[in-house]
Design an enzyme around this catalytic site. Sequence first.
Site, PDB file in Angstrom:
ATOM      1  CE1 TYR A 158      -3.980   1.584  -0.081  1.00 54.18           C
ATOM      2  CE2 TYR A 158      -3.382   2.662   1.714  1.00 54.18           C
ATOM      3  CZ  TYR A 158      -4.527   2.630   0.682  1.00 54.18           C
ATOM      4  OH  TYR A 158      -5.476   3.337   0.471  1.00 54.18           O
ATOM      5  CE  LYS A 165      -7.316   6.208   0.912  1.00 56.90           C
ATOM      6  NZ  LYS A 165      -8.112   6.978   0.449  1.00 56.90           N
TER       7      LYS A 165
HETATM    8  O1  0WE Z   1      -7.054   2.900  -1.630  1.00 55.11           O
HETATM    9  C1  0WE Z   1      -7.252   1.940  -2.457  1.00 55.11           C
HETATM   10  C2  0WE Z   1      -6.696   2.019  -3.770  1.00 55.11           C
HETATM   11  C3  0WE Z   1      -5.707   2.970  -4.148  1.00 55.11           C
HETATM   12  C4  0WE Z   1      -4.985   3.191  -5.252  1.00 55.11           C
HETATM   13  C5  0WE Z   1      -5.010   2.042  -6.340  1.00 55.11           C
HETATM   14  C6  0WE Z   1      -4.265   2.042  -7.481  1.00 55.11           C
HETATM   15  C7  0WE Z   1      -4.101   1.097  -8.373  1.00 55.11           C
HETATM   16  C8  0WE Z   1      -3.935   1.471  -9.926  1.00 55.11           C
HETATM   17  C9  0WE Z   1      -4.477   4.189  -5.718  1.00 55.11           C
HETATM   18  N1  0WE Z   1      -3.836   4.398  -6.947  1.00 55.11           N
HETATM   19  C10 0WE Z   1      -3.845   3.313  -7.734  1.00 55.11           C
HETATM   20  N2  0WE Z   1      -3.170   3.602  -8.995  1.00 55.11           N
HETATM   21  C11 0WE Z   1      -3.113   2.743  -9.979  1.00 55.11           C
HETATM   22  O2  0WE Z   1      -2.344   2.814 -11.024  1.00 55.11           O
HETATM   23  N3  0WE Z   1      -7.315   0.943  -1.703  1.00 55.11           N
HETATM   24  C12 0WE Z   1      -7.841   0.793  -0.359  1.00 55.11           C
HETATM   25  C13 0WE Z   1      -7.249  -0.330  -2.485  1.00 55.11           C
HETATM   26  C14 0WE Z   1      -6.191  -1.276  -2.305  1.00 55.11           C
HETATM   27  O3  0WE Z   1      -5.074  -0.707  -3.042  1.00 55.11           O
HETATM   28  C15 0WE Z   1      -3.974  -1.526  -2.692  1.00 55.11           C
HETATM   29  C16 0WE Z   1      -4.486  -2.307  -1.648  1.00 55.11           C
HETATM   30  C17 0WE Z   1      -5.791  -2.088  -1.376  1.00 55.11           C
HETATM   31  C18 0WE Z   1      -6.449  -2.875  -0.382  1.00 55.11           C
HETATM   32  C19 0WE Z   1      -2.382  -1.320  -2.987  1.00 55.11           C
HETATM   33  C20 0WE Z   1      -1.540  -2.220  -2.509  1.00 55.11           C
HETATM   34  C21 0WE Z   1      -2.106  -3.063  -1.432  1.00 55.11           C
HETATM   35  C22 0WE Z   1      -3.324  -3.004  -1.051  1.00 55.11           C
END
Ligand code: 0WE
Length: 258
Positions: A158, A165
Amino acid sequence: MLDLTGKNALVTGIANNRSIAWGIAQQLHKAGANLGITYLPDDKGKFEKKVWELVEALNPSLYLPCNVQDDDQVKDTFATIAEKWGRLDILIHCLAFAGKEELSGDFSNTSRQGFTRSLDISSYSLIDLSSKAKDLMTAGGSILTLTYLGGVKVVPNYNVMGIAKAALEMNVRYLASELGPKNIRVNAISSGPIRTLASSAVGGILDMIHHVEEVAPLRRTVTQLEIGNTAAFLCSDLASGITGQVIYVDAGYEIMGM
Ligand code: 0WE
């Protein structure tokens, strides 16, 4: 009763039918809110068309392009709300971004540019939108954002999003403190992992979801509908005493130590 009739709600962050923001928009609509929807404009108009096909059914009275990295678009969004609605009651912030390079590998490799961009889009944007929203929330209001456990505890990969966050959750507290005297409440929902456009681009998301299904007290993940219901509650007068909080909607996962 949960009733949002007569309330004007701006919802950001809908990309497709899996978006958490889409679950929120549906529940706000169901509770009677008048909706304004923003989308991320791109050269081909892909999101503009896709998101419209989805939200059309909710009869939004505003549909506006808003890339939060573009000051003019943010200014135009709130100028239109001022002109067409006069008053804003609810702001839903469901925006986050980190470069793919930043979401895997060593956290210590995070680039300055990747850090700055992720915190700008995912965290600063709440300050900017709230600053413009507060002037239009003349009858009080409710501001809601989405966060994730990775901003409080280390979740592998993450990475920079965790820092964004953490900053976002602190933004919620400072904004709640400043805007409370105007009866504007500011809260966050910390959602458990859900399959969305953003999360499905993440390597290993299915394994994370299976882990939650094994460990969370409710032995399952949460749905967009459940986040939407909590959002509708937090934006309603039923939650009139709640501000500055991060509410976990995660099937109980956050309480577990093992
Ligand atoms: O906040 C999120 C998603 C955030 C996110 C995801 C991406 C993927 C594609 C922000 N930017 C991008 N950019 C991209 O190019 N989540 C809580 C979902 C999430 O994302 C992760 C998680 C989880 C759960 C990323 C790594 C590990 C776990």
